[in-house]
Design an enzyme around this catalytic site. Sequence first.
Site, PDB file in Angstrom:
ATOM      1  N   ASN A   1      33.879  39.206  45.628  1.00 45.57           N
ATOM      2  CA  ASN A   1      34.158  37.705  46.160  1.00 45.57           C
ATOM      3  C   ASN A   1      35.747  38.781  46.741  1.00 45.57           C
ATOM      4  OD1 ASN A   1      36.008  35.061  46.305  1.00 45.57           O
ATOM      5  ND2 ASN A   1      36.251  35.750  43.853  1.00 45.57           N
TER       6      ASN A   1
ATOM      7  N   LYS B   1      37.796  36.576  48.140  1.00 45.90           N
ATOM      8  CA  LYS B   1      38.773  35.951  48.363  1.00 45.90           C
ATOM      9  C   LYS B   1      38.888  36.082  49.734  1.00 45.90           C
ATOM     10  CE  LYS B   1      39.544  36.850  43.452  1.00 45.90           C
ATOM     11  NZ  LYS B   1      40.219  36.952  42.386  1.00 45.90           N
TER      12      LYS B   1
ATOM     13  N   HIS C   1      36.236  29.515  39.745  1.00 44.11           N
ATOM     14  CA  HIS C   1      36.694  30.660  39.534  1.00 44.11           C
ATOM     15  C   HIS C   1      38.239  29.663  39.144  1.00 44.11           C
ATOM     16  CE1 HIS C   1      39.063  34.034  40.476  1.00 44.11           C
ATOM     17  NE2 HIS C   1      38.106  34.204  40.545  1.00 44.11           N
TER      18      HIS C   1
ATOM     19  N   GLU D   1      40.669  31.078  39.912  1.00 45.69           N
ATOM     20  CA  GLU D   1      41.662  30.559  40.753  1.00 45.69           C
ATOM     21  C   GLU D   1      41.860  29.579  41.108  1.00 45.69           C
ATOM     22  OE1 GLU D   1      41.635  34.104  43.490  1.00 45.69           O
ATOM     23  OE2 GLU D   1      42.052  35.129  41.675  1.00 45.69           O
TER      24      GLU D   1
ATOM     25  N   GLU E   1      34.423  35.698  33.451  1.00 45.88           N
ATOM     26  CA  GLU E   1      36.321  36.100  33.556  1.00 45.88           C
ATOM     27  C   GLU E   1      37.362  36.017  32.748  1.00 45.88           C
ATOM     28  OE1 GLU E   1      35.796  37.115  38.415  1.00 45.88           O
ATOM     29  OE2 GLU E   1      36.417  35.081  38.031  1.00 45.88           O
TER      30      GLU E   1
ATOM     31  N   GLY F   1      42.434  41.242  38.994  1.00 47.37           N
ATOM     32  CA  GLY F   1      43.541  41.271  39.705  1.00 47.37           C
ATOM     33  C   GLY F   1      44.331  42.163  39.098  1.00 47.37           C
TER      34      GLY F   1
ATOM     35  N   SER G   1      39.089  42.746  37.044  1.00 51.33           N
ATOM     36  CA  SER G   1      39.621  44.496  37.332  1.00 51.33           C
ATOM     37  C   SER G   1      37.441  45.590  36.919  1.00 51.33           C
ATOM     38  CB  SER G   1      40.108  44.707  36.326  1.00 51.33           C
ATOM     39  OG  SER G   1      41.158  43.844  36.723  1.00 51.33           O
TER      40      SER G   1
ATOM     41  N   GLY H   1      36.057  41.486  42.299  1.00 44.00           N
ATOM     42  CA  GLY H   1      37.754  41.162  43.222  1.00 44.00           C
ATOM     43  C   GLY H   1      37.422  42.152  44.323  1.00 44.00           C
ATOM     44  N   GLY H   2      39.293  42.804  43.509  1.00 46.23           N
ATOM     45  CA  GLY H   2      39.719  43.790  44.249  1.00 46.23           C
ATOM     46  C   GLY H   2      38.384  45.130  45.039  1.00 46.23           C
TER      47      GLY H   2
HETATM   48  P1  PGA Z   1      38.974  41.339  40.315  1.00 47.11           P
HETATM   49  O1  PGA Z   1      38.819  39.555  40.321  1.00 47.11           O
HETATM   50  O2  PGA Z   1      37.917  42.260  39.946  1.00 47.11           O
HETATM   51  O3  PGA Z   1      39.996  41.361  41.379  1.00 47.11           O
HETATM   52  O4  PGA Z   1      40.147  41.500  38.720  1.00 47.11           O
HETATM   53  C1  PGA Z   1      37.964  39.385  40.327  1.00 47.11           C
HETATM   54  C2  PGA Z   1      37.726  38.089  40.120  1.00 47.11           C
HETATM   55  O5  PGA Z   1      38.334  37.322  40.476  1.00 47.11           O
HETATM   56  O6  PGA Z   1      36.297  37.700  40.575  1.00 47.11           O
END
Ligand code: PGA
Length: 249
Positions: A9, A11, A94, A96, A166, A172, A212, A233-234
Amino acid sequence: MRKPYIAGNWKMHKTRVEARDDAADLVQQVKGVDHRVMIAPAFTSLGVVAEVVKGSNVILGAQNMAAAEEGAHTGEISPLMLKECGVETVILGHSERRHVYGETDQLINTKVKLALQHGFEVILCIGETLEEREAEQAEAVVKEQLSAGLLDVKSDQLEKVVIAYEPVWAIGTGKTATPEDADAIHKVVRDEVENLYDHKAAEQMIIQYGGSVKPKNIASLMDKENIDGALVGGASLKTETFVPIVKFK
Ligand code: PGA
């Protein structure tokens, strides 16, 4: 047999040029890998990334989708537009979207049903906040988000549904749930799928972990019985970190 499914993802990162170049790099590096691989770039990059992933084993995903096909919805993107761009998968619910943009279970359920109606695969994200975990509400929260998100989804549509667990406190933050903690919630999710549908549906359901995920923790997560993939994500933003996750073994 549940096939490992690793999704990135991106983002709100990368311009079109960056997204195109990084996607091209990824396509080269994951050629022949027998895991499912997906990337979800920003809406503005879907067109250029679609051209790059065409004919490869990399699936094109979108990070969100409107709850309607068309109309007066300023700033929203419809399933018809996503389909035209070559999107196959949509990430819905998600954290967010839930916590920053106020999306409710009801809205997410409308999107899930609409996406399935349009033939998309759906990655339905669920997960508890830190307060909910500390109040020992994690199981109740994921069960509720799961049943509300899948309300009126028929069992013959489930093969197009993936669940991403998640925990919000792990996204993050660099804090990953331990493989044992994650697996325990994945088991709760799988049991709830059985409760809502049947044993076969539960056995076949792909449940990704997200929060993470890094090259150094992916193998121990994937080792767990109920963890079938990852939503990253990251670490999906750079090929150097995403490819080792995709090729975790
Ligand atoms: P992250 O994000 O790997 O940066 O923790 C995961 C996500 O939001 O899907």
